[in-house]
Design an enzyme around this catalytic site. Structure first.
Site, mmCIF file in Angstrom:
data_model
loop_
_atom_site.group_PDB
_atom_site.id
_atom_site.type_symbol
_atom_site.label_atom_id
_atom_site.label_comp_id
_atom_site.label_asym_id
_atom_site.label_seq_id
_atom_site.Cartn_x
_atom_site.Cartn_y
_atom_site.Cartn_z
ATOM 1 N N ASP A 105 0.900 -1.175 -0.027
ATOM 2 C CA ASP A 105 -0.013 0.018 -0.159
ATOM 3 C C ASP A 105 0.864 1.327 -0.003
ATOM 4 O OD1 ASP A 105 -2.372 -1.603 0.289
ATOM 5 O OD2 ASP A 105 -2.320 -1.471 2.485
HETATM 6 N N1 URA Z 1 -0.885 -5.956 4.029
HETATM 7 C C1 URA Z 1 -1.482 -4.693 4.134
HETATM 8 O O1 URA Z 1 -2.648 -4.588 4.621
HETATM 9 N N2 URA Z 1 -0.861 -3.674 3.481
HETATM 10 C C2 URA Z 1 0.432 -3.800 2.483
HETATM 11 O O2 URA Z 1 0.729 -3.112 2.045
HETATM 12 C C3 URA Z 1 0.996 -5.124 2.620
HETATM 13 C C4 URA Z 1 0.343 -6.025 3.426
#
Ligand code: URA
Length: 240
Positions: A105
């Site tokens: 993310d």
């Molecule tokens: N899980 C998440 O919630 N976000 C990420 O970026 C990676 C794993």
């Protein structure tokens, strides 16, 4: 060598996408359209084109480990002009078609692999081979022992169960967990299902590789040994 492997190894796209390109009749070998992904060719002699563009045989692949900072998105390009993980390379390897392996993310930091080894990228993100990922998760409040136990037993999300390989409380509000899963926002969804908000999410390791010794936003090339270890972890031959 099979045509789909040739295209993926030359960085055209993932093997699955190369299969689609070939089946769609967009690939030619020696000026004849070929629609079978398994078509056998000689990389040193045959001329391969995708939509009329010659695809050079690129046997040497690039493997980069990036320490992704927050605020950068994990895509190759962004129509809205936001900073992407590729823009962090500052023009290095711009002649290569590098892809991020999996997705973090925008606000997640830590280890992210970039490569033009299509077959490796495909396997590392395929559910069958999903490699191990270790996350450090800072929460907005302390986590109860009961909830750590619930997490350890597995959480049912709307797209199925997720059970960590390991989980430990590092501080009352800081959890370190290892997953084989790579589903979207999986860590945040696990904690949210128990009523916690993730304040900071950092990937400490991906497939055994840590980027924590790299300053935020910087990267390094993997050694041949590291690249081969990754390849072997998903059943691929080592590269020369
Ligand atoms: N899980 C998440 O919630 N976000 C990420 O970026 C990676 C794993």
């Amino acid at each position: 060598m099979r045509l789909n492997k040739y295209l993926a190894s030359s960085g055209v796209a993932s093997r699955r996408k190369c299969d689609d390109l070939i089946k769609a009749g967009r690939v030619s070998v020696n000026e004849r359209t070929v629609t079978e992904p398994w078509f056998d060719l000689d990389p040193g002699r045959d001329a391969v084109e995708v939509e009329g563009k010659p695809i050079e045989w690129l046997p040497d692949r690039v493997y980069l480990l990036l320490n992704k900072p927050a605020g950068v998105i994990t895509t190759v390009s962004d129509p809205q002009g936001r900073a992407t993980v590729l823009s962090l390379l500052g023009g290095a390897f711009k002649e290569r078609r590098l892809y991020p392996v999996g997705r973090l993310d925008a606000d997640t930091t830590g280890a992210l692999l970039l490569t033009d080894d299509g077959e490796l990228a495909h396997r590392l993100t395929h559910p069958r081979y999903e490699s191990s990922k270790e996350y450090s998760v800072l929460l907005e409040r302390e986590v109860s022992g009961e909830d750590v136990e619930r997490l350890r037993q597995g959480i049912l999300l709307e797209d199925g169960w997720v059970t960590p390989d390991s989980i430990r409380l590092k501080k009352p509000d800081l959890v370190v967990l290892t997953l084989h899963e790579g589903r979207k926002r999986i860590v945040k969804r696990m904690f949210s299902s128990l009523g916690y908000t993730v304040v900071e999410l950092h990937r400490r390791r991906f497939g055994g590789l840590s980027a924590d010794d790299l300053p935020d936003g910087s990267w390094r090339e993997l050694s041949l040994e590291e690249a081969n270890r990754l390849r072997e972890s998903v059943g691929l031959e080592p590269i020369a």
